[in-house]
Write a protein that holds these residues in place. Sequence first.
Motif, short mmCIF file in Angstrom:
data_model
loop_
_atom_site.label_atom_id
_atom_site.label_comp_id
_atom_site.label_asym_id
_atom_site.label_seq_id
_atom_site.Cartn_x
_atom_site.Cartn_y
_atom_site.Cartn_z
N ALA A 1 0.84 -1.19 0.00
CA ALA A 1 0.00 0.00 0.00
C ALA A 1 0.87 1.24 0.00
N GLY A 2 0.36 2.30 -0.63
CA GLY A 2 1.04 3.57 -0.65
C GLY A 2 0.54 4.49 0.46
N PRO A 3 1.18 5.62 0.64
CA PRO A 3 0.80 6.53 1.74
C PRO A 3 -0.60 7.11 1.59
N ASP A 4 -1.13 7.17 0.36
CA ASP A 4 -2.48 7.71 0.17
C ASP A 4 -3.55 6.64 0.23
N GLY A 5 -3.16 5.37 0.44
CA GLY A 5 -4.12 4.28 0.54
C GLY A 5 -4.24 3.43 -0.70
N GLU A 6 -3.58 3.82 -1.83
CA GLU A 6 -3.58 2.94 -2.99
C GLU A 6 -2.99 1.59 -2.59
N ALA A 7 -3.64 0.50 -3.00
CA ALA A 7 -3.21 -0.83 -2.58
C ALA A 7 -3.08 -1.75 -3.78
N VAL A 8 -2.23 -2.75 -3.63
CA VAL A 8 -2.01 -3.73 -4.69
C VAL A 8 -1.83 -5.10 -4.06
N VAL B 1 4.50 0.37 -3.40
CA VAL B 1 3.69 1.45 -3.96
C VAL B 1 4.32 2.80 -3.61
N ALA B 2 4.59 3.61 -4.64
CA ALA B 2 5.21 4.92 -4.46
C ALA B 2 4.15 6.00 -4.24
N PRO B 3 4.54 7.14 -3.69
CA PRO B 3 3.57 8.23 -3.49
C PRO B 3 2.94 8.73 -4.79
N ASN B 4 3.65 8.60 -5.93
CA ASN B 4 3.10 9.07 -7.21
C ASN B 4 2.21 8.05 -7.89
N GLY B 5 1.95 6.91 -7.22
CA GLY B 5 1.06 5.90 -7.77
C GLY B 5 1.76 4.78 -8.53
#
Length: 473
Positions: free
Chosen positions: A288-295, A341-345
């Motif tokens: 997961a990234g810092p904004d909550g995007e997950a994979v 996951v990076a902050p830029n997506g």
Amino acid sequence: MRSNVQPRRATVRRILGASLVTVLALGIVASGAFATTATAAAPESTATGTRADADGPWSVPTALTGTTDIVDVIDVRTAADGTVVAAMYRQVPATSQLELRVAVRPAASETWGAPTVIDTLKVGRETVQLLPAPDGSVTLTWVRAGSENTIRTSTLTAGATVWSNPVDIAQGTRFFDVTMAVGASGKAVAVWNQSSGRSTQIYVSERDGASGAWSSAVRLDDTPAETLEGVPQVLVAPDGSLTAVWSEYGPERQAVKAVDKPVGATGWTAPRTLSAPTSSARAVRAGAGPDGEAVLVWTASGEPAGDTQLETVVRPAGSTEWGPIESLGAVDNVVDPRPLVAPNGEITLVWVDWRDTYGVRTVTRSATGDWSAVRTLSTEYVPEQFDAEIGPDGTVQAGWVQNAAAGDGNGRVFLHAARVDGVWSAPTQLSRKPSGVAIGQVAGGPEGRATAVWHESVGSFTGQLWTAGTNLT
């Protein structure tokens, strides 16, 4: 040989199975096959060129432990303020017990503190994880084996120098594969496997805040008889909603399962299947990234040809729905893909597989959803042990063990490469010399910093942990 995908701590746990001494003397060898196409890394610079130094030149290696012990590194992580924590084992002389130790290097310092003993454990039955939290703390989680297995945690709060007394989350006769996540508010959740006869089940416990109490364990799945669960994964979204995922191995098929606990809900949803109905999917890993995007990434075999595929699904930040399954091609016996996951997506996967030889591979999904070609980072045969982390600025750090190059002597060495601003550096050897055993871990930090800790053999049985870093001050 271990199953295709496990958390990085599982490698060390397996190594420490029947005899730590034997493995330290002989090393680790993995076998398998890889069927898909991979692109060899075209050099972007020499190992001492600008790309290798993009995150700062590596410091001179320094010893973290003495030369008379049987030791091994488990995990290395960086706190939000740049403090680095390393977890390690030391075998108690003339016993089958291990000391679980941690060492701390304060932010903006080149000096490590002396390792501190957190607990004494039995060889080969422990699960250990270091987990940095958004509030700057670092939590250590492990399983203490005994007449009942106890899941324990200890926390180093932001700016502190002393670890808290161990807190017991749960006790049971057959707990294993514990995974934990902590959200921005300090909300924490731990998931684990518990065996019952010829089946296993997934359990969860929650803590509302850093000083809160852990809830009673709740069973998440409806596992049928003769069914085993894979290593569970857990995600805490920025809004506090929770997701747990795992792979289920039944007598007829395998599948990736997921449950959720929305914000404000008192209970978890019923398990649902994320993998395709026609596939046998297993060994899921989450990032997961810092904004909550997950994979999520897993391996799956299915129709029409029955080839094993490396598959992913992505959940956008702020969404409750997972996107379509994306296949990255046919594979065979992929070892431990890490979704970062990076902050830029951007999403970068790093793993080990077999092609002409075992090697470290990587691929990146752009923020617009396009996947790059598979790239090879390693230059020689790679045993299954490797590590990969991502820093808060999106710099990916990879460290791996590979055979020493021809002419450099027998043994293995620990190497590092970084993906900075979308470009991978050439590999840099960190270990000082080839070693019979060269297990290593790497951690990403603020502003592209990296820290590595690795093992080098000293005698027939003893070893020493060494460390180096970039941009230390």
